[in-house]
Structures are given as C-alpha cells and as structure tokens.
Design an enzyme around this catalytic site. Structure first.
Site, PDB file in Angstrom:
ATOM      1  N   CYS A   2     -64.319  68.428  10.702  1.00  0.00           N
ATOM      2  CA  CYS A   2     -65.255  67.300  10.666  1.00  0.00           C
ATOM      3  C   CYS A   2     -65.217  66.725   9.254  1.00  0.00           C
ATOM      4  O   CYS A   2     -64.629  67.317   8.355  1.00  0.00           O
ATOM      5  CB  CYS A   2     -66.678  67.766  10.949  1.00  0.00           C
ATOM      6  SG  CYS A   2     -66.828  68.659  12.492  1.00  0.00           S
ATOM      7  N   ARG A  30     -60.814  62.845  10.158  1.00  0.00           N
ATOM      8  CA  ARG A  30     -61.111  64.273  10.284  1.00  0.00           C
ATOM      9  C   ARG A  30     -61.807  64.619  11.603  1.00  0.00           C
ATOM     10  O   ARG A  30     -62.022  65.789  11.919  1.00  0.00           O
ATOM     11  CB  ARG A  30     -61.996  64.727   9.116  1.00  0.00           C
ATOM     12  CG  ARG A  30     -61.361  64.526   7.766  1.00  0.00           C
ATOM     13  CD  ARG A  30     -62.284  64.994   6.675  1.00  0.00           C
ATOM     14  NE  ARG A  30     -62.519  66.413   6.762  1.00  0.00           N
ATOM     15  CZ  ARG A  30     -61.752  67.350   6.215  1.00  0.00           C
ATOM     16  NH1 ARG A  30     -60.685  67.006   5.538  1.00  0.00           N
ATOM     17  NH2 ARG A  30     -62.056  68.627   6.343  1.00  0.00           N
ATOM     18  N   TRP A  79     -65.730  66.467  14.973  1.00  0.00           N
ATOM     19  CA  TRP A  79     -64.683  66.851  15.914  1.00  0.00           C
ATOM     20  C   TRP A  79     -65.227  68.101  16.596  1.00  0.00           C
ATOM     21  O   TRP A  79     -65.327  69.167  15.978  1.00  0.00           O
ATOM     22  CB  TRP A  79     -63.376  67.140  15.175  1.00  0.00           C
ATOM     23  CG  TRP A  79     -62.230  67.434  16.087  1.00  0.00           C
ATOM     24  CD1 TRP A  79     -61.625  66.575  16.947  1.00  0.00           C
ATOM     25  CD2 TRP A  79     -61.552  68.687  16.230  1.00  0.00           C
ATOM     26  NE1 TRP A  79     -60.616  67.213  17.618  1.00  0.00           N
ATOM     27  CE2 TRP A  79     -60.534  68.505  17.198  1.00  0.00           C
ATOM     28  CE3 TRP A  79     -61.680  69.934  15.637  1.00  0.00           C
ATOM     29  CZ2 TRP A  79     -59.683  69.520  17.582  1.00  0.00           C
ATOM     30  CZ3 TRP A  79     -60.826  70.948  16.012  1.00  0.00           C
ATOM     31  CH2 TRP A  79     -59.837  70.733  16.984  1.00  0.00           C
ATOM     32  N   ASN A 105     -69.210  71.253   8.154  1.00  0.00           N
ATOM     33  CA  ASN A 105     -67.836  71.306   8.644  1.00  0.00           C
ATOM     34  C   ASN A 105     -67.431  72.771   8.621  1.00  0.00           C
ATOM     35  O   ASN A 105     -67.587  73.434   7.600  1.00  0.00           O
ATOM     36  CB  ASN A 105     -66.952  70.464   7.701  1.00  0.00           C
ATOM     37  CG  ASN A 105     -65.482  70.636   7.975  1.00  0.00           C
ATOM     38  OD1 ASN A 105     -65.067  70.837   9.111  1.00  0.00           O
ATOM     39  ND2 ASN A 105     -64.680  70.555   6.928  1.00  0.00           N
ATOM     40  N   GLY A 106     -66.923  73.283   9.745  1.00  0.00           N
ATOM     41  CA  GLY A 106     -66.548  74.701   9.804  1.00  0.00           C
ATOM     42  C   GLY A 106     -67.161  75.325  11.036  1.00  0.00           C
ATOM     43  O   GLY A 106     -67.650  74.623  11.927  1.00  0.00           O
ATOM     44  N   GLU A 485     -39.521  67.743  15.811  1.00  0.00           N
ATOM     45  CA  GLU A 485     -40.524  66.947  15.106  1.00  0.00           C
ATOM     46  C   GLU A 485     -40.602  65.524  15.673  1.00  0.00           C
ATOM     47  O   GLU A 485     -41.692  64.985  15.874  1.00  0.00           O
ATOM     48  CB  GLU A 485     -40.215  66.926  13.597  1.00  0.00           C
ATOM     49  CG  GLU A 485     -41.078  65.996  12.757  1.00  0.00           C
ATOM     50  CD  GLU A 485     -42.582  66.228  12.903  1.00  0.00           C
ATOM     51  OE1 GLU A 485     -43.004  67.255  13.455  1.00  0.00           O
ATOM     52  OE2 GLU A 485     -43.347  65.340  12.478  1.00  0.00           O
ATOM     53  N   LYS A 489     -43.938  63.856  17.558  1.00  0.00           N
ATOM     54  CA  LYS A 489     -44.585  62.579  17.220  1.00  0.00           C
ATOM     55  C   LYS A 489     -44.856  61.761  18.484  1.00  0.00           C
ATOM     56  O   LYS A 489     -45.929  61.225  18.668  1.00  0.00           O
ATOM     57  CB  LYS A 489     -43.716  61.752  16.260  1.00  0.00           C
ATOM     58  CG  LYS A 489     -43.608  62.257  14.848  1.00  0.00           C
ATOM     59  CD  LYS A 489     -44.867  62.118  14.014  1.00  0.00           C
ATOM     60  CE  LYS A 489     -45.770  63.286  14.081  1.00  0.00           C
ATOM     61  NZ  LYS A 489     -45.582  64.422  13.282  1.00  0.00           N
ATOM     62  N   GLU A 492     -47.634  63.317  20.467  1.00  0.00           N
ATOM     63  CA  GLU A 492     -48.960  63.152  19.861  1.00  0.00           C
ATOM     64  C   GLU A 492     -49.523  61.749  20.007  1.00  0.00           C
ATOM     65  O   GLU A 492     -50.655  61.563  20.430  1.00  0.00           O
ATOM     66  CB  GLU A 492     -48.879  63.407  18.345  1.00  0.00           C
ATOM     67  CG  GLU A 492     -48.932  64.828  17.922  1.00  0.00           C
ATOM     68  CD  GLU A 492     -48.892  64.912  16.410  1.00  0.00           C
ATOM     69  OE1 GLU A 492     -49.855  65.411  15.830  1.00  0.00           O
ATOM     70  OE2 GLU A 492     -47.884  64.483  15.796  1.00  0.00           O
ATOM     71  N   HIS A 508     -29.459  75.596  30.190  1.00  0.00           N
ATOM     72  CA  HIS A 508     -29.911  76.845  30.810  1.00  0.00           C
ATOM     73  C   HIS A 508     -31.266  76.656  31.472  1.00  0.00           C
ATOM     74  O   HIS A 508     -32.101  77.550  31.437  1.00  0.00           O
ATOM     75  CB  HIS A 508     -29.980  77.963  29.753  1.00  0.00           C
ATOM     76  CG  HIS A 508     -28.644  78.279  29.159  1.00  0.00           C
ATOM     77  ND1 HIS A 508     -27.733  79.120  29.734  1.00  0.00           N
ATOM     78  CD2 HIS A 508     -28.043  77.811  28.027  1.00  0.00           C
ATOM     79  CE1 HIS A 508     -26.638  79.190  28.994  1.00  0.00           C
ATOM     80  NE2 HIS A 508     -26.803  78.391  27.945  1.00  0.00           N
ATOM     81  N   LYS A 611     -56.889  66.020  12.153  1.00  0.00           N
ATOM     82  CA  LYS A 611     -55.899  66.085  11.070  1.00  0.00           C
ATOM     83  C   LYS A 611     -55.693  67.520  10.602  1.00  0.00           C
ATOM     84  O   LYS A 611     -54.580  67.940  10.334  1.00  0.00           O
ATOM     85  CB  LYS A 611     -56.356  65.204   9.909  1.00  0.00           C
ATOM     86  CG  LYS A 611     -55.390  65.160   8.726  1.00  0.00           C
ATOM     87  CD  LYS A 611     -54.172  64.343   9.039  1.00  0.00           C
ATOM     88  CE  LYS A 611     -53.165  64.298   7.905  1.00  0.00           C
ATOM     89  NZ  LYS A 611     -51.813  63.982   8.405  1.00  0.00           N
TER      90      LYS A 611
HETATM   91  O1  M6R Z   1     -52.106  70.693   7.355  1.00  0.00           O
HETATM   92  P1  M6R Z   1     -51.003  71.416   8.022  1.00  0.00           P
HETATM   93  O2  M6R Z   1     -49.645  70.962   7.625  1.00  0.00           O
HETATM   94  O3  M6R Z   1     -51.113  72.908   7.905  1.00  0.00           O
HETATM   95  O4  M6R Z   1     -51.166  71.070   9.561  1.00  0.00           O
HETATM   96  C1  M6R Z   1     -50.375  71.669  10.536  1.00  0.00           C
HETATM   97  C2  M6R Z   1     -50.473  70.949  11.863  1.00  0.00           C
HETATM   98  O5  M6R Z   1     -51.774  70.989  12.356  1.00  0.00           O
HETATM   99  C3  M6R Z   1     -50.031  69.492  11.755  1.00  0.00           C
HETATM  100  O6  M6R Z   1     -48.746  69.387  11.241  1.00  0.00           O
HETATM  101  C4  M6R Z   1     -50.085  68.818  13.138  1.00  0.00           C
HETATM  102  O7  M6R Z   1     -49.085  69.340  13.965  1.00  0.00           O
HETATM  103  C5  M6R Z   1     -49.961  67.306  12.970  1.00  0.00           C
HETATM  104  N1  M6R Z   1     -50.835  66.647  13.866  1.00  0.00           N
HETATM  105  C6  M6R Z   1     -48.600  66.821  13.225  1.00  0.00           C
HETATM  106  O8  M6R Z   1     -48.480  65.439  13.248  1.00  0.00           O
END
Ligand code: M6R
Length: 616
Positions: A2, A30, A79, A105-106, A485, A489, A492, A508, A611
């Site tokens: 958050c 966040r 969040w 937050n936490g 990767e 993207k 996501e 396979h 994030k």
């Molecule tokens: O802050 P971090 O690099 O440790 O975060 C890791 C993942 O949560 C982060 O890379 C996540 O997969 C992103 N949404 C990717 O775009």
C-alpha cells in the site's frame, strides 16, 4: 503493498488538502483498490475514504477537500490483503472514539488474537482488516494514562509482522508518529516549516528534496519542519543522515508520456548509460567474491528472476562456474539441507522489498555463514540491510507496475560484473574483452535507434494479433530469459495467456496446442543456438503457427520463414549476441504496452498486481 503519505505543517499559505491528495496519487502505483484521507482540525478528525481508484473517489467525494485550517493530514492508497477492497476496509482506520487515526502498509500477523482480546475488552471493530487493531491498541494504552508517544511505542511492542505506519491523535495536533518494520518509510522535510512521511520518495519530491530514510525498528515523531528519531529496540534517540535526492520529479512523473510504462521504456537508454557508470571498485568487489566462491546462487522474483536468468548465463560464460538460479520463494525449501557455508548468494530485486527475496536472504544468513551480494534499484531498501555488498542500479524511480528499465539495468549490472571477472581470470583475449565492452556500451544506442524507427511496426503487429488470446514465446540459450520476460510483460499488461518456454522443450508437450494461426514469437539472435532454432521454427510453422520473429538487422533466414519480423538494429556477432537480452527486450515491452492499449487496459495498473509484493 500500500502507499502512505502524511503532512504536518505550520504554514498558512499551503493547501494541505491538495498536497496530501497529490502526494497519495504519486503513490497510486503501490495499490489502487481504495483510498482515504484523514485530516485534523479543531480537535476533530475528518475522514474521507472509499473503494476504487483515487480519481474515481475524488470525483465521488472530493477527497482533497478538507477543513481549511487543517495543518495535519494522513492518506493511504490500498492494495487489499486482509478484507475485501471495500470502503469500510479502506484506510485510515480509527479507534472507538474517532480520536486516533492510523494508515498502515504491511501485515500484522497476530491481528486475530489481538482483535479477540481487544473485543473482549469492549473495543468495537468496524472493518475486517489487520490494521484496525493498531488504533484500538493505542486507544487502550492511552486509557491507561500513557501519553501519545508511549502509547504508540507500547502498542508496537505487541505487534508481530511488518509495518510502515503513521498515526495521529486529536489531542496531539502538533505531531504525527510514524514507525517502520520491514515496510518502507521515508521522511521529507522542509526545515522549520513542513514535514512529510511517505512509502516512497516521489510522493514528496515536488515539495522537498531533503529526506531521511527510516530503518527497521525505528519510530519518528514528526512536527512541522522537524523530526526526531527513536530506536525502538534501545529506546534511544537516533541521529540520522539527511539526504538530498538527486533525481527530479520529472523522473518520477509521466513527463508527457501517456503512461509510466511507455515513459520508462523510452528511459531505458538513459538508465543504461547511468548504470554503465557504476564504479569499477564496486564491480571488482562483486567480481572478486564470485571468482573465489565455491557455490553460487542467484535468487529473485518475477522480472528480476528473468534478469537473473540472463545474468547467470553471461556470468557463467566468463566465470566458468555453475550458478544455480532459484526463485526466491523456493529458496529455503530447496536448500534447507544443502546450502553450504561459504556460499555466495546474489539477490536481485528492483524494490529491495519483495518479501520472498528478503526472507530467502534473511534465512540464508541466519542458517549459514554465507555472503550476500545484492543488486537493487532502491538505496537503503530492506534487502540492502542483509547484504554484504550492494550495487544500486541507476534506473531511477520506476513507477509502472510492469518492470521495464529496471530489467535492462539489472541484466546490464550482472554483465558488467561478468566482464570484470573476465579481466581477472584472463581467459578471454584482452582484445576480445575490449570488444565485449564496446558491445555492452553500444546497447543504449541500439535501443535508441530501435525506438526511433519501429513504433509503427510494433503497433501494426499488435493490430494483426488483435484476436489472439494465447501466445508462445520461444527461444534457446540465453534468449529463454528474454522469451520469459517478454511473455510476462504481455501477460501482465495485456492479459493474454502466454507460455515463455525453451523452443526445444516446447515440442515435448506445448506444441500440441498449436493450430492454424496460433501466434509464436521466436527470439532469435544469431548465436550458437540459431541453427537449431531454425528447426524449431519449421516445426511450429508446419503446424500452422503464425511465426513472429525477433532477429538482428542482417537476418535473412528466420526472417524469411516468419509471417512478421521485428529487426533489432545491431550487429550479429558474438560480442553483441550475448547482450541481446538488453537490446531485444524493449521490442517485447512495447508489444505488451500497445496490446494493453488495444484491449482497453491501463498498462500502469495491471489487474491484481502491485509494484512490490510484500506478502507471501
Ligand atoms: O521489486 P522486485 O524486483 O523484487 O519485484 C519482483 C517482482 O514482483 C516483479 O518483477 C514483478 O514480476 C513485476 N510486476 C514484473 O513486471
């Protein structure tokens, strides 16, 4: 995760309502399922909160409008973890008599037992959140006769879990109390006038560049333009370094781009150029430690994990040692009986706050005498506290939830360390090392050239693939990291189902999904895997797959076999191929970005994501 933001000021000329609103908006990345603001004036708390995105709530209840004479306000963007994203569960949370307000937050792990006890003692809870126990705990301490500060301190002693929190109380209108344990908290200050607290620096960057970074187990008492820090373990005052933030707010705001994600893709050349300037000394420290290590692991989550896969490949080439890559959430489970002392663990994390990465490292440290090398984008983040050596990538703040420029700078940093190792080991010819260095230094220019000339091509490909809901991203060798990767993207931000896979392994099993028109994106730099990749392309083409290839400029074999081709303007020699995870990725990031727009989604706010993931 958050976001929290707070302000306390003695200035009559500033609008606290607008500042707190703008501040919390800059933290919306966040968490964005609900938001709230509490302000204090005339010995009363004024609370406004609701579920939804901040702008929607603003339209509905005008969050920014608070009593004119307010000099103190706290805000939160949520969040959800405990309790659905509803108005009642949104923060701030208050005590029984609406005298104490908390933003948090936490996660408070023992909230159920605390809540039960407090309820038995007559406290009335309104929400399902873990956070709400905090104002009630403070209330019960104050009832015992403790002052505001001591009540907060005593309450914190009862909490198990993680918090970055801010509290205000009606009879103490001249202070905000904040505390941190495993959740980030920074304090901005305009000395003598105004003090801010926030989960992240961009929240107050347009207002002040002076800040303190709080450490775990610290509490701070904020007054207008002043702040006092206390170590919660020793109860002593702490003198902290006042830092000046170098980056401008332009770096943290959209600067003319429609979305942060797009802006951050365009910032990749600059971020890479800055990261190329990381000091040789730091690189040498990493290189020496890795060179003399017996067992090396690399661990991370999400995009950082894929950057680690690419980095591991480059490191292994020059180091000549096996490096085991393990997702951070599996680290402890997989290594409980086999982690050897004297191991070296490389932790990679943009935020430095991902709980699974932090926990893997914390566990490894407490379990064995190991060395931790961290690569992160955030100075002073939690991970750095558990690390023996840290390199901070110079990507600048990344606001888009989808990681872009931090991926390329993470791979780059690992590549820089690898080249330092190459120099130490002298297994490569000196002239070859010079060529690798030159190739690495040319990556920002290659990306710039690509961005200049290929946007229409990418948009066209996105239009062509409009109806496709499933994709394969296939590659061999180092490019498997790029495939994973690039696929992540698209998954996501465009909500497409993708499988990022080894092209060889795909036959396979996954190949059985292929029908006429099924899109398969092949990542195909002309490295040692190229000839065999041609065979894989043929296999998928024979089954009617639509082949989209990502190749270098001079490619004419896979390009010929493809329905659609994206060419990266770079040479196809071994010096450049090994760094292709850096130069090829912007094309896939853009593909995901434009696909997201085409499907009417907001690429900066992917569904169900945050994030920084600070829950297990
Ligand atoms: O802050 P971090 O690099 O440790 O975060 C890791 C993942 O949560 C982060 O890379 C996540 O997969 C992103 N949404 C990717 O775009």
């Amino acid at each position: 995760m958050c976001g929290i933001f707070g302000i306390i000021t003695n200035q009559d000329t500033i609008s606290v309502g607008n500042i707190v609103f703008e501040g919390i908006k800059r933290l919306e990345y966040r968490g964005y399922d609900s938001c709230g603001i509490v302000s204090l004036s005339n010995s009363k708390l004024y609370l406004k909160k609701d579920s939804g995105k901040i702008d929607e709530i603003q339209r509905k209840i005008n969050l920014a409008e608070i009593p004119n004479n307010s000099k103190l306000a706290l805000a939160h963007t949520r969040w959800a973890t405990h309790g659905a994203p509803t108005k009642i569960n949104s923060h701030p949370h208050l005590d029984c008599h609406n005298k104490i307000a908390v933003v948090h937050n936490g996660i408070i792990e023992n909230f159920l037992e605390l809540r039960k006890e407090l309820t038995q003692n007559g406290h009335i809870f309104r929400s399902e959140t873990d956070t709400e126990v905090i104002p009630h705990l403070i209330e019960s301490q104050m009832k015992k006769g403790l002052n505001f500060k001591d009540s907060v301190i005593e309450s914190l002693k009862l909490l198990k879990g993680a918090y970055g929190l801010a509290v205000c109380q009606v009879d103490n209108p001249n202070s905000i109390i904040v505390a941190r344990k495993e959740s980030p908290l920074v304090i901005g200050i305009d000395e003598g006038k105004t003090t801010y607290c926030a989960s992240d620096i961009p929240a107050f960057l347009p207002l002040t560049k002076k800040c303190y970074i709080m450490d775990d187990d610290e509490l701070a008492i904020l007054k207008a333009g002043e702040v006092e820090f206390i170590n919660l373990l020793t109860n002593e005052k702490v003198k902290k370094e006042l830092r000046t933030i170098e980056w401008s707010i332009d770096a943290a705001e959209k600067g003319g781009y429609e979305h942060f994600m797009l802006k951050e893709i365009y910032e990749e050349p600059t971020a890479i150029r800055r990261t190329l300037k990381i000091s040789k000394e730091q690189l040498k420290i990493f290189a020496n430690i890795l060179w003399s290590a017996e067992n090396i692991y690399i661990t991370a989550a999400g995009t950082s994990f894929y950057a680690s896969l690419a980095g591991k490949f480059i490191l292994t080439k020059f180091l000549g040692k096996y490096i085991q890559a393990i997702e951070c959430s599996e680290f402890q489970t997989q290594l409980t009986n086999s982690l050897k002392k004297d191991s070296v663990i490389i932790a990679v994390s943009q935020s430095g706050e991902t709980i699974d990465t932090v926990e893997a490292i914390r566990w490894a440290r407490s379990y064995k005498d190991v060395k931790i090398l961290t690569i992160t984008n955030v100075v002073g983040s939690t991970l750095t506290r558990y690390s023996d050596n840290v390199i901070v990538t110079q990507a600048g703040p990344e606001i888009g939830v989808a990681a872009t420029k931090t991926y390329s700078t993470q791979v780059l940093t690992l590549a820089l360390v690898a080249l330092e190792i190459a120099k130490l080991r002298k297994v490569e010819l000196e002239s070859d090392i010079v060529k690798y260095e030159r190739a690495l230094r040319s990556t920002p220019q290659i990306i710039e050239n690509f961005l200049k000339n290929n946007i229409d091509l990418i948009k066209g490909i996105v239009d062509t693939l409009d109806k496709s809901a499933q994709f394969f991203f296939l590659a061999r060798g180092i490019s498997i990291a790029t495939a994973k990767e690039g696929g992540l993207k698209l998954k996501e931000v465009a909500c497409r189902f993708i499988e990022g896979y080894s092209a060889a392994h795909a036959k396979h099993g996954p190949i059985s999904l292929v029908r006429a028109g099924f899109p398969i994106i092949f990542i195909a730099p002309p490295d040692e895997t190229y000839q065999r990749l041609i065979g894989n392309v043929m296999e998928f083409k024979a089954r009617g797959g639509k082949i989209i290839s990502l190749v270098v400029e001079s490619d004419n074999v896979i390009a010929e076999l493809s329905d659609l081709t994206i060419k990266i303007p770079q040479p196809g020699d071994k010096y450049h191929n090994i760094f292709s995870p850096i130069t090829f990725i912007p094309a896939l990031q853009l593909l995901a970005y434009y696909a997201s727009l085409l499907h009417g989604l907001d690429p900066d706010k992917p569904l169900n994501l945050s994030k920084t993931v600070t829950v297990h």
